[in-house]
Design a protein around this motif. Structure first.
Motif, short mmCIF file in Angstrom:
data_model
loop_
_atom_site.label_atom_id
_atom_site.label_comp_id
_atom_site.label_asym_id
_atom_site.label_seq_id
_atom_site.Cartn_x
_atom_site.Cartn_y
_atom_site.Cartn_z
N ARG A 66 -10.25 5.78 -9.51
CA ARG A 66 -10.28 4.38 -9.09
C ARG A 66 -9.75 4.28 -7.58
NH1 ARG A 66 -10.81 0.43 -14.41
NH2 ARG A 66 -12.49 1.50 -15.31
N MET A 67 -8.36 4.39 -7.84
CA MET A 67 -7.56 4.16 -6.54
C MET A 67 -8.01 5.02 -5.34
SD MET A 67 -3.60 4.66 -8.27
CE MET A 67 -2.77 3.19 -8.81
N ARG A 68 -8.49 6.21 -5.59
CA ARG A 68 -9.11 6.97 -4.45
C ARG A 68 -10.38 6.30 -4.08
NH1 ARG A 68 -6.94 11.53 -7.72
NH2 ARG A 68 -9.00 11.50 -8.72
N ASN A 69 -11.09 5.86 -4.80
CA ASN A 69 -12.61 5.12 -4.60
C ASN A 69 -12.27 3.56 -4.23
OD1 ASN A 69 -13.76 7.25 -5.26
ND2 ASN A 69 -14.11 6.82 -7.35
N MET A 70 -11.01 3.19 -3.95
CA MET A 70 -10.90 1.67 -3.47
C MET A 70 -11.18 1.36 -2.00
SD MET A 70 -6.98 -0.22 -3.30
CE MET A 70 -6.85 -1.83 -2.57
N ASP A 71 -12.06 0.31 -1.51
CA ASP A 71 -12.53 -0.12 -0.61
C ASP A 71 -11.29 0.10 0.47
OD1 ASP A 71 -14.81 -0.45 -1.72
OD2 ASP A 71 -14.49 -2.57 -1.82
N GLY A 72 -11.78 0.80 1.71
CA GLY A 72 -10.84 1.14 2.59
C GLY A 72 -9.70 2.08 2.32
N GLY A 73 -9.63 2.47 0.88
CA GLY A 73 -8.76 3.56 0.73
C GLY A 73 -7.29 3.01 0.34
N TRP A 74 -6.79 3.63 -0.86
CA TRP A 74 -5.57 3.22 -1.45
C TRP A 74 -4.65 3.41 -0.49
CZ3 TRP A 74 -2.94 0.81 -5.21
CH2 TRP A 74 -1.54 1.41 -5.59
N THR A 75 -4.25 4.49 -0.02
CA THR A 75 -3.24 4.93 0.95
C THR A 75 -3.36 4.04 2.18
OG1 THR A 75 -3.30 7.16 0.10
CG2 THR A 75 -2.21 6.75 2.35
N ASN A 76 -4.35 3.86 2.84
CA ASN A 76 -4.50 3.12 3.96
C ASN A 76 -4.22 1.51 3.67
OD1 ASN A 76 -5.33 5.04 5.60
ND2 ASN A 76 -7.54 4.60 5.19
N ALA A 77 -4.40 1.23 2.22
CA ALA A 77 -4.06 -0.25 2.06
C ALA A 77 -2.72 -0.40 2.00
CB ALA A 77 -4.76 -0.81 0.77
N ASN A 78 -1.84 0.52 1.52
CA ASN A 78 -0.67 0.56 1.34
C ASN A 78 0.23 0.79 2.66
OD1 ASN A 78 0.63 0.54 -1.67
ND2 ASN A 78 -1.06 1.95 -1.85
N LEU A 79 -0.29 1.41 3.25
CA LEU A 79 0.38 1.53 4.61
C LEU A 79 0.04 0.41 5.58
CD1 LEU A 79 -0.97 5.27 5.77
CD2 LEU A 79 1.53 4.55 5.06
N ALA A 80 -0.89 -0.32 5.43
CA ALA A 80 -1.25 -1.62 6.06
C ALA A 80 -0.28 -2.61 5.51
CB ALA A 80 -2.67 -2.20 5.73
N MET A 81 0.10 -2.72 4.22
CA MET A 81 1.00 -3.60 3.98
C MET A 81 2.41 -3.33 4.21
SD MET A 81 -0.74 -5.72 1.91
CE MET A 81 -2.17 -5.57 3.20
N PHE A 82 2.77 -2.16 4.28
CA PHE A 82 4.24 -1.59 4.67
C PHE A 82 4.33 -2.06 6.33
CE2 PHE A 82 6.53 1.57 7.16
CZ PHE A 82 7.90 1.39 6.55
N GLU A 83 3.33 -2.02 7.17
CA GLU A 83 3.48 -2.08 8.65
C GLU A 83 3.34 -3.49 8.76
OE1 GLU A 83 3.68 -0.30 11.23
OE2 GLU A 83 3.80 1.61 10.06
N LYS A 84 2.78 -4.42 7.96
CA LYS A 84 2.91 -5.96 8.01
C LYS A 84 4.02 -6.43 7.71
CE LYS A 84 0.23 -10.11 7.20
NZ LYS A 84 -1.00 -10.64 6.79
N TYR A 85 4.87 -6.19 6.61
CA TYR A 85 5.84 -6.55 6.05
C TYR A 85 7.21 -5.83 6.19
CZ TYR A 85 2.47 -9.97 4.15
OH TYR A 85 1.85 -10.95 4.14
N LYS A 86 7.24 -4.57 6.73
CA LYS A 86 8.48 -3.86 6.90
C LYS A 86 9.81 -4.41 7.15
CE LYS A 86 7.21 -1.62 11.10
NZ LYS A 86 6.76 -0.41 11.94
N ASP A 87 9.65 -5.48 7.95
CA ASP A 87 10.95 -6.01 8.29
C ASP A 87 11.55 -7.01 6.98
OD1 ASP A 87 10.99 -4.88 10.70
OD2 ASP A 87 9.98 -6.49 11.59
N GLN A 88 10.79 -7.24 6.21
CA GLN A 88 11.18 -8.03 5.02
C GLN A 88 11.25 -7.45 3.78
OE1 GLN A 88 7.98 -9.24 6.78
NE2 GLN A 88 9.55 -10.23 8.17
N ILE A 89 11.04 -5.96 3.74
CA ILE A 89 10.85 -5.26 2.44
C ILE A 89 12.25 -4.82 2.25
CG2 ILE A 89 10.41 -2.96 1.47
CD1 ILE A 89 7.60 -3.19 2.90
#
Length: 588
Positions: free
Chosen positions: A230-253
């Motif tokens: 199900r993760m691999r079939n996630m809309d937009g892709g699981w890995t892409n979703a995680n990378l997008a979250m990282f890029e947006k919030y990396k200064d607060q992580i």
């Protein structure tokens, strides 16, 4: 309360520590064996019985630190993983296939070696396979966040394209129920859910957290059910979703993959199944006089999670707590309250008799009693260490450079604050908001502090990580505490309200403390007599023995060679030299 005796000292360091830690240290003789033998024994000789033909896929990560100078904690990881494996096979009847993500085959073979002498009844429940660590192209920057390879679990769906379901496991776990019962939680997923994690129950509701998170208390990623298909079939892709979250919030992580997962499931709450907290029980959840995990009350604890190095006994006596400063006497003291468990109390007494550095007060050692412990420590100092020049108070998860601290504090011996016993040198918090929300960890009621008494702001106070005072100031704080309205938040009460009552103004040294271990380690590791860079006095050490030993050796070397920095050369005009590492360069 233990009998107190005088101890000659010039510099006293003490920490607020709880000695109810579970030590899992196993002496194992390592025998290297060829990889071919490992593959043969564990992949071919395992012949599961028909009653347990189903194979449960479990994933663990072992990585060598890239920072060899600061040491690594591989031995700890491998010992913890060995204990976790023992507990897993002890209770389970299914075949457990452990997929080990490792960055070199030696780590894998070290772990497998530890199981070779186990009884056959347990070995035949195990299957091992090694997989290389993998990160998406151009994403090596994520590898060293928090701890080496901690973010690797974010890419597991891509690493195992042919596996439908698996459970990720931290190495610091002890199973108290069969693994297959944990696996059965997959049956509770609805058609939209792709993962399961337990509630974090702390951190994410505090002011320290700067990111969005799932639910009321966030998620802890130490145990993670992963429906990989199900993760691999996630809309937009699981890995892409995680990378997008990282890029947006990396200064607060701050907590790497766990923060990224919390951000992701904050925006996609329908995709997460909340695993009952008894499947991820951490010791602190029952350390403050109440059980924070209600399902454990009914079900009992299913997995004990030793996060934050709970299963590791860190010995300050072997590292920074006993510096070798020529001509200077120092004394390390551990402050404790009483423990209700007779066996633990006997253990404390035995250790106190052996090392003669434990001071125990006649109150229960609980989180809500930290203010008692704080004042008790200052009472002991003022009565038995009045000859000390300075007193350093710190927490048990910190590294303090006592060499640099000794050198730095010499300048204050003639200061008005020191001579008036109004000396409080610390990283200072400015007036901060008093939390009135009952759901918050540091909630304070109006009965505790009314609007008339304090309004909605604390007075300026010292960070409890690390601060310095003298015995005379300690004595004044103890006396004033007897006539100051009590507050259980010790730093705010002692160094805020009581200090304000005595008109003691904190001397701020926030630039000499790093709250993130990664930043502190980088700064301490590059100190040299030749090139200028600002230094610090204290930083978290993660309770890592090897890191603290290495930092302490380097601190001694810096003291002897007078490293070129703001501590040992405070009057240097760095504009006159080209040999300068500027602020911010390391983080880039």
């Amino acid at each position: 309360m233990m009998r107190l005796t005088r101890a000659p000292a010039r510099l006293i360091a003490y920490g607020l520590v709880v000695l109810s830690l579970l030590l899992l240290a196993y002496s194992q003789k390592f025998v290297e064996i060829p990889m071919s033998r490992i593959d043969y024994f564990f992949l071919n000789e395992v012949k599961p019985e028909s009653s347990r033909t189903e194979e449960l896929n479990l994933i663990c990560i072992l990585c060598q630190s890239s920072n060899i100078e600061l040491g690594s904690d591989l031995t700890r990881q491998i010992r913890q993983a060995s204990v976790m494996l023992k507990s897993a096979v002890m209770f389970s009847q299914k075949l457990l296939h452990f997929h080990i993500l490792a960055d070199n085959s030696n780590l894998y073979s070290r772990l497998v070696n530890m199981t070779l002498g186990w009884p056959e009844i347990y070995k035949r429940k195990l299957r091992f396979s090694m997989h290389p660590v993998w990160y998406p192209e151009g994403r090596d920057d994520m590898r060293v966040l928090f701890r080496e390879c901690a973010t690797e679990r974010l890419f597991v769906p891509d690493i195992f394209p042919n596996i439908e379901k698996a459970i990720y496991l931290d190495t610091d776990l002890i199973f108290l129920r069969p693994v297959e019962h944990l696996w059965d939680e997959f049956n509770n997923f609805n058609q939209n859910q792709i993962s399961a994690m337990s509630p974090c129950l702390y951190h994410y509701g505090s002011e320290r957290n700067k990111i969005p998170f799932f639910g009321e208390t966030g998620l802890n990623a130490g145990i993670m059910h992963m429906h990989l298909k199900r993760m691999r079939n996630m809309d937009g892709g699981w890995t892409n979703a995680n990378l997008a979250m990282f890029e947006k919030y990396k200064d607060q992580i701050s907590l790497a993959d766990q923060d990224i997962l919390n951000i992701l499931f904050h925006f996609h709450p329908e995709k997460i199944y909340e695993l009952p907290c008894h499947w991820n029980y951490r010791v602190w959840q029952c350390s403050q006089g109440e059980n924070k995990c209600t399902s454990a009350t009914d079900q009992g604890v299913s997995i004990l999670h030793g996060n934050a190095l709970t299963f590791v006994k860190f010995n300050h006596r072997e590292t920074w707590g006993n510096p070798n400063i020529p001509g200077v006497n120092t004394r390390l003291v551990f402050l404790l309250g009483m423990v209700s468990d007779v066996a633990k109390q006997n253990s404390v007494k035995k250790e106190a008799m052996q090392y003669k550095d434990i001071v125990q007060g006649d109150f229960l050692d609980t989180y809500r009693n930290l203010s008692y412990k704080n004042v008790f420590g200052k009472l002991w100092v003022s009565n038995f260490c009045e000859q000390a020049d300075f007193v350093v108070k710190t927490d048990d998860d910190m590294f303090v450079d006592l060499y640099a601290t000794y050198f730095f504090t010499r300048q204050y011996l003639v200061s008005p604050e020191y001579n008036d016993n109004s000396f409080l040198l610390c990283p200072m918090w400015p007036p901060t908001r008093i939390l009135r929300d009952k759901k918050r960890k540091w909630y304070v009621s109006y009965d505790e502090i009314s609007k008339k008494e304090g309004g909605d702001l604390y007075p300026p106070y010292c960070s409890g990580y690390f601060y310095i005072l003298n015995p005379g100031t300690s004595a004044r704080l103890v006396v004033a505490a007897q006539t100051t309205k009590f507050l259980w938040i010790d730093d705010a009460w002692v160094t805020g309200y009581i200090a304000k009552k005595l008109k003691i103004k904190q001397l701020d040294i926030k630039l000499l403390l790093k709250r993130k271990m990664k930043d502190g380690l980088m700064i301490k590791s590059i100190q040299t007599p030749e090139i200028y860079h600002k230094d610090i006095l204290a930083t978290p050490n993660g309770r890592n023995l090897e890191i603290s030993q290495t930092l302490n050796k380097h601190a001694y070397w810096c003291y002897i060679h007078q490293c070129f920095n703001n501590i040992y050369h405070p009057s240097t005009n760095i504009s006159n030299t080209k040999d300068v590492i500027e602020d911010g360069v390391l983080s880039k």
